[in-house]
Design an enzyme around this catalytic site. Structure first.
Site, mmCIF file in Angstrom:
data_model
loop_
_atom_site.group_PDB
_atom_site.id
_atom_site.type_symbol
_atom_site.label_atom_id
_atom_site.label_comp_id
_atom_site.label_asym_id
_atom_site.label_seq_id
_atom_site.Cartn_x
_atom_site.Cartn_y
_atom_site.Cartn_z
ATOM 1 N N GLY A 59 -11.969 -1.799 -6.468
ATOM 2 C CA GLY A 59 -12.022 -3.082 -5.772
ATOM 3 C C GLY A 59 -10.792 -3.945 -5.939
ATOM 4 N N GLU B 22 -11.964 2.884 -11.368
ATOM 5 C CA GLU B 22 -11.916 3.867 -10.278
ATOM 6 C C GLU B 22 -11.168 3.305 -9.074
ATOM 7 O OE1 GLU B 22 -15.926 4.859 -9.373
ATOM 8 O OE2 GLU B 22 -16.162 6.194 -11.074
ATOM 9 N N GLY C 223 -8.625 3.114 -5.846
ATOM 10 C CA GLY C 223 -8.168 4.051 -4.830
ATOM 11 C C GLY C 223 -7.153 3.396 -3.908
ATOM 12 N N ARG C 224 -7.621 2.385 -3.139
ATOM 13 C CA ARG C 224 -6.745 1.724 -2.168
ATOM 14 C C ARG C 224 -5.482 1.170 -2.820
ATOM 15 N NH1 ARG C 224 -8.130 -0.492 2.821
ATOM 16 N NH2 ARG C 224 -10.346 -0.416 2.260
ATOM 17 N N CYS D 234 -9.120 3.920 25.262
ATOM 18 C CA CYS D 234 -9.667 3.137 26.377
ATOM 19 C C CYS D 234 -10.629 2.074 25.868
ATOM 20 C CB CYS D 234 -10.374 4.062 27.367
ATOM 21 S SG CYS D 234 -9.302 5.308 28.086
ATOM 22 N N TYR E 74 -7.332 4.917 3.233
ATOM 23 C CA TYR E 74 -8.341 4.658 4.260
ATOM 24 C C TYR E 74 -7.693 4.558 5.644
ATOM 25 C CZ TYR E 74 -11.258 3.703 0.215
ATOM 26 O OH TYR E 74 -11.935 3.818 -0.964
#
Length: 386
Positions: free
Chosen positions: A225, A265, A267-268, A336, A365
Protein backbone atom coordinates in the site's frame (compact mmCIF):
# COMPACT_ATOMS: atom_id res chain seq x y z
CA UNK A 1 18.71 11.49 -25.80
CA UNK A 2 18.51 8.89 -23.00
CA UNK A 3 18.49 5.14 -23.63
CA UNK A 4 14.71 4.81 -23.44
CA UNK A 5 14.23 7.58 -26.02
CA UNK A 6 16.93 6.06 -28.21
CA UNK A 7 15.14 2.73 -28.10
CA UNK A 8 11.87 4.52 -28.89
CA UNK A 9 13.40 5.91 -32.06
CA UNK A 10 14.78 2.49 -33.03
CA UNK A 11 11.44 0.75 -32.46
CA UNK A 12 9.59 3.43 -34.41
CA UNK A 13 11.98 3.00 -37.33
CA UNK A 14 11.20 -0.72 -37.60
CA UNK A 15 7.49 -0.43 -36.77
CA UNK A 16 7.75 -2.28 -33.45
CA UNK A 17 5.31 -0.10 -31.49
CA UNK A 18 3.47 0.00 -29.15
CA UNK A 19 5.96 -1.44 -26.69
CA UNK A 20 6.70 -1.83 -23.02
CA UNK A 21 10.27 -1.16 -21.93
CA UNK A 22 11.64 -2.06 -18.50
CA UNK A 23 14.79 -0.43 -17.16
CA UNK A 24 16.39 -3.31 -15.27
CA UNK A 25 19.26 -1.21 -13.97
CA UNK A 26 16.86 1.27 -12.38
CA UNK A 27 14.84 -1.62 -10.97
CA UNK A 28 17.93 -3.18 -9.40
CA UNK A 29 18.89 0.15 -7.87
CA UNK A 30 15.39 0.49 -6.46
CA UNK A 31 15.52 -3.02 -5.02
CA UNK A 32 18.90 -2.40 -3.40
CA UNK A 33 17.73 0.91 -1.92
CA UNK A 34 14.60 -0.67 -0.41
CA UNK A 35 16.59 -3.56 1.03
CA UNK A 36 19.12 -1.17 2.59
CA UNK A 37 16.37 1.01 4.06
CA UNK A 38 14.47 -1.90 5.62
CA UNK A 39 17.55 -3.48 7.13
CA UNK A 40 17.94 -7.14 8.09
CA UNK A 41 15.15 -7.22 10.67
CA UNK A 42 12.23 -6.38 8.35
CA UNK A 43 11.20 -8.98 5.80
CA UNK A 44 10.17 -8.07 2.27
CA UNK A 45 7.99 -10.23 0.05
CA UNK A 46 7.48 -8.78 -3.44
CA UNK A 47 3.82 -8.75 -4.55
CA UNK A 48 4.00 -10.49 -7.93
CA UNK A 49 0.61 -9.09 -8.98
CA UNK A 50 2.23 -5.68 -9.50
CA UNK A 51 4.47 -6.94 -12.30
CA UNK A 52 5.18 -10.65 -12.84
CA UNK A 53 7.63 -10.14 -15.71
CA UNK A 54 10.25 -12.91 -15.28
CA UNK A 55 13.12 -10.45 -15.72
CA UNK A 56 11.63 -8.23 -13.03
CA UNK A 57 11.35 -11.21 -10.67
CA UNK A 58 14.94 -12.24 -11.35
CA UNK A 59 16.37 -8.75 -10.80
CA UNK A 60 14.56 -8.44 -7.45
CA UNK A 61 15.52 -11.91 -6.18
CA UNK A 62 18.76 -10.85 -4.41
CA UNK A 63 16.88 -8.27 -2.35
CA UNK A 64 13.64 -10.00 -1.32
CA UNK A 65 12.91 -12.61 1.34
CA UNK A 66 10.17 -14.14 -0.78
CA UNK A 67 7.36 -13.50 -3.23
CA UNK A 68 3.63 -13.16 -2.54
CA UNK A 69 1.41 -14.85 -5.14
CA UNK A 70 -2.37 -14.50 -5.27
CA UNK A 71 -3.49 -17.28 -7.62
CA UNK A 72 -2.49 -20.70 -8.85
CA UNK A 73 -1.39 -19.13 -12.13
CA UNK A 74 0.92 -16.68 -10.36
CA UNK A 75 2.23 -19.48 -8.18
CA UNK A 76 3.17 -21.66 -11.14
CA UNK A 77 4.61 -18.72 -13.07
CA UNK A 78 6.81 -17.50 -10.22
CA UNK A 79 7.91 -21.01 -9.22
CA UNK A 80 8.94 -21.73 -12.81
CA UNK A 81 11.22 -18.70 -12.89
CA UNK A 82 12.30 -18.62 -9.23
CA UNK A 83 12.43 -22.27 -8.15
CA UNK A 84 14.08 -21.62 -4.78
CA UNK A 85 12.48 -18.40 -3.56
CA UNK A 86 9.99 -18.77 -0.65
CA UNK A 87 6.38 -18.19 -1.66
CA UNK A 88 3.35 -17.02 0.30
CA UNK A 89 -0.07 -17.81 -1.17
CA UNK A 90 -2.61 -15.01 -0.82
CA UNK A 91 -5.86 -14.08 -2.54
CA UNK A 92 -9.50 -13.97 -1.42
CA UNK A 93 -10.52 -17.18 -3.25
CA UNK A 94 -8.56 -20.39 -2.64
CA UNK A 95 -10.75 -23.42 -3.34
CA UNK A 96 -9.61 -26.91 -2.41
CA UNK A 97 -7.90 -27.71 -5.75
CA UNK A 98 -5.85 -24.51 -5.54
CA UNK A 99 -4.76 -25.23 -1.98
CA UNK A 100 -3.84 -28.81 -2.89
CA UNK A 101 -1.82 -27.65 -5.90
CA UNK A 102 -0.10 -24.99 -3.81
CA UNK A 103 1.00 -27.49 -1.20
CA UNK A 104 2.18 -29.87 -3.92
CA UNK A 105 4.25 -27.02 -5.39
CA UNK A 106 5.94 -26.44 -2.05
CA UNK A 107 4.31 -23.17 -0.96
CA UNK A 108 5.76 -22.34 2.44
CA UNK A 109 2.96 -20.17 3.81
CA UNK A 110 -0.76 -19.56 3.23
CA UNK A 111 -2.65 -16.37 4.09
CA UNK A 112 -6.02 -17.61 5.35
CA UNK A 113 -9.04 -15.37 4.64
CA UNK A 114 -12.01 -17.26 6.14
CA UNK A 115 -13.03 -19.94 8.61
CA UNK A 116 -14.01 -22.22 5.74
CA UNK A 117 -10.65 -21.69 4.06
CA UNK A 118 -8.85 -22.63 7.29
CA UNK A 119 -10.75 -25.90 7.68
CA UNK A 120 -10.37 -26.72 3.98
CA UNK A 121 -6.62 -26.15 4.20
CA UNK A 122 -6.38 -28.42 7.24
CA UNK A 123 -8.21 -31.17 5.35
CA UNK A 124 -6.02 -30.79 2.28
CA UNK A 125 -2.85 -30.82 4.38
CA UNK A 126 -3.49 -34.44 5.43
CA UNK A 127 -0.29 -35.58 7.18
CA UNK A 128 1.59 -32.34 6.50
CA UNK A 129 1.77 -29.22 8.67
CA UNK A 130 1.12 -25.96 6.82
CA UNK A 131 2.20 -22.58 8.17
CA UNK A 132 -0.52 -19.94 8.09
CA UNK A 133 -1.01 -16.24 8.67
CA UNK A 134 -4.59 -15.26 9.43
CA UNK A 135 -5.50 -12.26 7.30
CA UNK A 136 -7.26 -9.92 9.68
CA UNK A 137 -9.68 -7.09 9.07
CA UNK A 138 -9.66 -5.39 12.48
CA UNK A 139 -11.73 -2.32 13.30
CA UNK A 140 -8.82 0.09 12.97
CA UNK A 141 -9.05 3.59 11.53
CA UNK A 142 -7.30 4.14 8.20
CA UNK A 143 -5.65 7.46 7.36
CA UNK A 144 -7.72 9.91 5.33
CA UNK A 145 -6.64 10.25 1.72
CA UNK A 146 -5.83 6.58 1.16
CA UNK A 147 -6.20 5.68 -2.52
CA UNK A 148 -7.95 2.39 -1.73
CA UNK A 149 -9.36 1.19 1.60
CA UNK A 150 -9.62 -2.59 1.95
CA UNK A 151 -10.06 -3.03 5.70
CA UNK A 152 -11.40 -1.48 8.87
CA UNK A 153 -14.87 -1.72 7.30
CA UNK A 154 -17.11 -4.37 5.70
CA UNK A 155 -14.99 -6.11 3.08
CA UNK A 156 -14.68 -9.44 1.26
CA UNK A 157 -11.02 -9.46 2.28
CA UNK A 158 -9.82 -11.01 5.50
CA UNK A 159 -11.37 -12.04 8.81
CA UNK A 160 -13.39 -9.60 10.88
CA UNK A 161 -13.01 -9.83 14.69
CA UNK A 162 -15.73 -12.48 15.09
CA UNK A 163 -14.33 -14.71 12.32
CA UNK A 164 -10.80 -14.22 13.60
CA UNK A 165 -11.82 -15.36 17.08
CA UNK A 166 -13.56 -18.37 15.51
CA UNK A 167 -10.33 -19.33 13.75
CA UNK A 168 -8.39 -19.01 16.98
CA UNK A 169 -10.83 -21.41 18.67
CA UNK A 170 -10.48 -23.91 15.81
CA UNK A 171 -6.68 -23.96 15.62
CA UNK A 172 -6.14 -26.50 18.44
CA UNK A 173 -8.46 -28.90 16.61
CA UNK A 174 -6.59 -28.61 13.29
CA UNK A 175 -3.20 -30.36 13.51
CA UNK A 176 -2.61 -29.79 9.80
CA UNK A 177 -2.11 -26.03 10.21
CA UNK A 178 0.36 -24.09 12.32
CA UNK A 179 -0.39 -20.50 13.31
CA UNK A 180 2.58 -18.23 12.63
CA UNK A 181 1.00 -14.81 12.87
CA UNK A 182 -1.32 -12.23 11.39
CA UNK A 183 -1.59 -10.47 8.05
CA UNK A 184 -3.16 -7.08 7.39
CA UNK A 185 -3.50 -4.98 4.28
CA UNK A 186 -5.99 -2.27 5.16
CA UNK A 187 -5.28 0.45 2.60
CA UNK A 188 -3.20 1.51 -0.39
CA UNK A 189 -1.77 4.87 -1.35
CA UNK A 190 -0.24 5.62 2.04
CA UNK A 191 2.74 7.83 2.73
CA UNK A 192 5.48 6.48 4.97
CA UNK A 193 4.14 8.46 7.92
CA UNK A 194 0.61 7.13 7.35
CA UNK A 195 1.83 3.57 6.87
CA UNK A 196 3.90 3.70 10.05
CA UNK A 197 1.01 5.11 12.06
CA UNK A 198 -1.20 2.30 10.83
CA UNK A 199 1.57 -0.26 11.50
CA UNK A 200 1.84 0.89 15.10
CA UNK A 201 -1.90 0.43 15.56
CA UNK A 202 -1.82 -2.99 13.93
CA UNK A 203 1.02 -4.18 16.17
CA UNK A 204 -0.68 -2.97 19.35
CA UNK A 205 -3.89 -4.72 18.32
CA UNK A 206 -2.14 -7.89 17.08
CA UNK A 207 -0.12 -8.47 20.24
CA UNK A 208 -3.19 -7.96 22.42
CA UNK A 209 -5.26 -10.34 20.28
CA UNK A 210 -2.64 -13.10 20.27
CA UNK A 211 -2.10 -12.79 24.02
CA UNK A 212 -5.84 -13.05 24.64
CA UNK A 213 -5.96 -16.29 22.67
CA UNK A 214 -2.69 -17.69 23.96
CA UNK A 215 -1.18 -17.85 20.47
CA UNK A 216 2.53 -17.16 19.92
CA UNK A 217 2.87 -14.26 17.51
CA UNK A 218 5.93 -14.80 15.33
CA UNK A 219 5.09 -12.70 12.25
CA UNK A 220 2.98 -9.61 11.59
CA UNK A 221 2.59 -8.91 7.89
CA UNK A 222 1.83 -5.22 7.39
CA UNK A 223 0.97 -5.62 3.70
CA UNK A 224 1.88 -3.10 1.07
CA UNK A 225 0.00 0.00 0.00
CA UNK A 226 2.95 2.39 -0.31
CA UNK A 227 1.90 5.51 -2.20
CA UNK A 228 2.87 6.10 -5.81
CA UNK A 229 1.85 9.60 -6.87
CA UNK A 230 1.30 9.65 -10.63
CA UNK A 231 0.63 13.40 -10.53
CA UNK A 232 3.97 14.39 -8.99
CA UNK A 233 7.17 14.90 -10.91
CA UNK A 234 9.07 11.75 -10.02
CA UNK A 235 12.35 13.67 -10.23
CA UNK A 236 11.39 16.15 -7.53
CA UNK A 237 12.64 15.56 -3.96
CA UNK A 238 9.94 13.90 -1.88
CA UNK A 239 7.91 12.76 -4.89
CA UNK A 240 8.50 9.09 -4.18
CA UNK A 241 7.61 6.97 -1.18
CA UNK A 242 10.15 7.62 1.62
CA UNK A 243 11.71 4.21 2.09
CA UNK A 244 14.37 5.58 4.44
CA UNK A 245 11.71 6.89 6.83
CA UNK A 246 9.71 3.68 6.47
CA UNK A 247 12.74 1.55 7.29
CA UNK A 248 13.73 3.63 10.31
CA UNK A 249 10.19 3.59 11.64
CA UNK A 250 9.78 -0.16 11.19
CA UNK A 251 13.12 -0.85 12.84
CA UNK A 252 11.94 1.17 15.86
CA UNK A 253 8.68 -0.79 15.95
CA UNK A 254 10.60 -4.06 15.63
CA UNK A 255 12.68 -3.13 18.66
CA UNK A 256 9.50 -2.29 20.60
CA UNK A 257 8.03 -5.73 19.85
CA UNK A 258 10.91 -8.21 20.33
CA UNK A 259 10.21 -11.67 19.05
CA UNK A 260 7.82 -10.45 16.35
CA UNK A 261 9.14 -10.34 12.78
CA UNK A 262 7.70 -7.58 10.65
CA UNK A 263 6.99 -8.25 6.99
CA UNK A 264 6.01 -6.01 4.06
CA UNK A 265 4.52 -6.91 0.67
CA UNK A 266 5.05 -3.90 -1.61
CA UNK A 267 4.56 -4.15 -5.34
CA UNK A 268 3.57 -0.92 -7.10
CA UNK A 269 6.13 1.22 -5.24
CA UNK A 270 8.87 -1.23 -6.23
CA UNK A 271 8.45 -1.50 -9.99
CA UNK A 272 6.24 1.39 -11.16
CA UNK A 273 9.08 3.80 -11.87
CA UNK A 274 11.12 1.29 -13.87
CA UNK A 275 8.63 0.68 -16.68
CA UNK A 276 7.69 2.69 -19.78
CA UNK A 277 4.94 2.29 -22.36
CA UNK A 278 5.69 3.61 -25.85
CA UNK A 279 3.10 4.46 -28.47
CA UNK A 280 3.27 6.32 -31.79
CA UNK A 281 1.14 9.38 -32.54
CA UNK A 282 -0.99 8.58 -35.57
CA UNK A 283 -2.97 11.80 -35.84
CA UNK A 284 -3.51 15.15 -34.13
CA UNK A 285 -7.02 16.49 -34.58
CA UNK A 286 -9.23 19.28 -33.30
CA UNK A 287 -12.78 18.84 -32.01
CA UNK A 288 -14.98 21.70 -30.76
CA UNK A 289 -11.95 23.77 -29.85
CA UNK A 290 -9.95 21.02 -28.15
CA UNK A 291 -7.02 19.03 -29.50
CA UNK A 292 -6.54 15.25 -29.43
CA UNK A 293 -3.36 13.31 -30.10
CA UNK A 294 -4.45 9.80 -31.10
CA UNK A 295 -1.87 7.07 -30.51
CA UNK A 296 -1.70 3.51 -31.82
CA UNK A 297 -1.87 2.08 -28.29
CA UNK A 298 -4.29 2.73 -25.47
CA UNK A 299 -5.76 1.60 -22.19
CA UNK A 300 -6.08 -1.98 -23.50
CA UNK A 301 -2.32 -2.05 -22.97
CA UNK A 302 -1.96 0.43 -20.10
CA UNK A 303 -5.19 0.51 -18.10
CA UNK A 304 -3.73 2.30 -15.07
CA UNK A 305 -4.64 5.92 -15.93
CA UNK A 306 -8.25 5.02 -16.77
CA UNK A 307 -8.60 2.79 -13.72
CA UNK A 308 -7.15 5.35 -11.31
CA UNK A 309 -8.43 8.49 -13.02
CA UNK A 310 -5.13 10.27 -13.50
CA UNK A 311 -3.09 11.64 -16.37
CA UNK A 312 -0.18 9.30 -16.98
CA UNK A 313 3.20 11.09 -16.80
CA UNK A 314 4.81 11.26 -20.22
CA UNK A 315 7.34 12.83 -22.49
CA UNK A 316 7.34 13.15 -26.27
CA UNK A 317 10.18 11.93 -28.47
CA UNK A 318 9.96 14.29 -31.51
CA UNK A 319 10.31 12.07 -34.55
CA UNK A 320 7.49 13.32 -36.75
CA UNK A 321 5.69 16.49 -37.84
CA UNK A 322 5.68 18.62 -34.71
CA UNK A 323 3.31 21.51 -34.23
CA UNK A 324 2.39 23.72 -31.30
CA UNK A 325 -1.11 23.91 -29.89
CA UNK A 326 -2.56 26.73 -27.85
CA UNK A 327 -5.41 24.68 -26.40
CA UNK A 328 -4.85 21.80 -23.95
CA UNK A 329 -4.37 18.46 -25.65
CA UNK A 330 -5.72 15.01 -24.71
CA UNK A 331 -3.77 11.87 -25.55
CA UNK A 332 -6.25 9.14 -26.47
CA UNK A 333 -5.91 5.61 -27.74
CA UNK A 334 -7.19 3.28 -30.44
CA UNK A 335 -10.27 1.92 -28.68
CA UNK A 336 -13.87 2.73 -29.63
CA UNK A 337 -14.70 4.34 -26.31
CA UNK A 338 -14.27 7.88 -24.96
CA UNK A 339 -12.79 6.31 -21.82
CA UNK A 340 -9.64 5.37 -23.72
CA UNK A 341 -7.73 8.38 -22.39
CA UNK A 342 -4.13 8.10 -21.30
CA UNK A 343 -3.06 11.64 -20.49
CA UNK A 344 -3.63 15.37 -20.80
CA UNK A 345 -0.99 17.78 -22.02
CA UNK A 346 -0.93 21.44 -20.97
CA UNK A 347 -1.36 24.46 -23.20
CA UNK A 348 1.44 24.93 -25.69
CA UNK A 349 2.30 21.23 -25.89
CA UNK A 350 4.16 20.28 -29.05
CA UNK A 351 3.28 16.96 -30.62
CA UNK A 352 2.60 15.70 -34.12
CA UNK A 353 2.04 12.56 -36.19
CA UNK A 354 5.05 10.25 -36.11
CA UNK A 355 6.19 11.33 -32.65
CA UNK A 356 6.55 8.67 -29.98
CA UNK A 357 4.95 9.22 -26.59
CA UNK A 358 6.84 7.63 -23.70
CA UNK A 359 4.42 7.04 -20.85
CA UNK A 360 6.42 6.86 -17.66
CA UNK A 361 5.70 5.02 -14.40
CA UNK A 362 4.23 2.10 -16.34
CA UNK A 363 6.10 -0.67 -14.54
CA UNK A 364 3.27 -1.80 -12.25
CA UNK A 365 -0.35 -2.78 -12.89
CA UNK A 366 0.01 -1.94 -16.56
CA UNK A 367 -0.12 -4.70 -19.15
CA UNK A 368 -1.03 -7.41 -16.63
CA UNK A 369 -4.31 -5.75 -15.55
CA UNK A 370 -5.36 -4.44 -18.95
CA UNK A 371 -8.17 -5.71 -21.19
CA UNK A 372 -5.78 -6.94 -23.87
CA UNK A 373 -8.20 -8.35 -26.38
CA UNK A 374 -10.89 -5.68 -26.50
CA UNK A 375 -11.15 -4.92 -30.26
CA UNK A 376 -8.40 -7.52 -30.79
CA UNK A 377 -5.63 -5.02 -31.48
CA UNK A 378 -2.12 -6.52 -31.70
CA UNK A 379 -0.32 -7.00 -28.42
CA UNK A 380 2.65 -4.72 -27.73
CA UNK A 381 6.25 -5.86 -27.86
CA UNK A 382 8.35 -6.13 -24.70
CA UNK A 383 11.91 -4.97 -24.22
CA UNK A 384 14.45 -4.61 -21.41
CA UNK A 385 17.40 -2.26 -21.05
CA UNK A 386 20.14 -2.01 -18.47
Amino acid sequence: MNRIDELAAQLAAVGDLPAFVTDLQALGEQGAAIRAALGPDVEWYYAAKANPDPRVLQVLTPYVDGVEVASLGELRHVRAHLPRVPLALAGPVKPEPVLAAALAAGVELVHVESVRELTTLAAVAEDRVVDVLLRANPALAVAEGAALVMGGRPSPFGLDPAALDACAALLPQLPGVRFRGLHTHLASGLTAAQHLELAAGVLEWATAWSARHGLPLEVVNLGGGMAVDYRADRREPGARFDWAAEGAGLQALSAAYPGVRLRLEPGRAVSAYCGHYLARVVDVRASHGEWFAVVDGGTHHLRTPAARGHSQPLRVVPLGENRSHVAPLTVSGALCTPRDVLAHLPEGATVGPGDVVVFEMAGAYGWNISHHDFLMHPHPSFHHVG
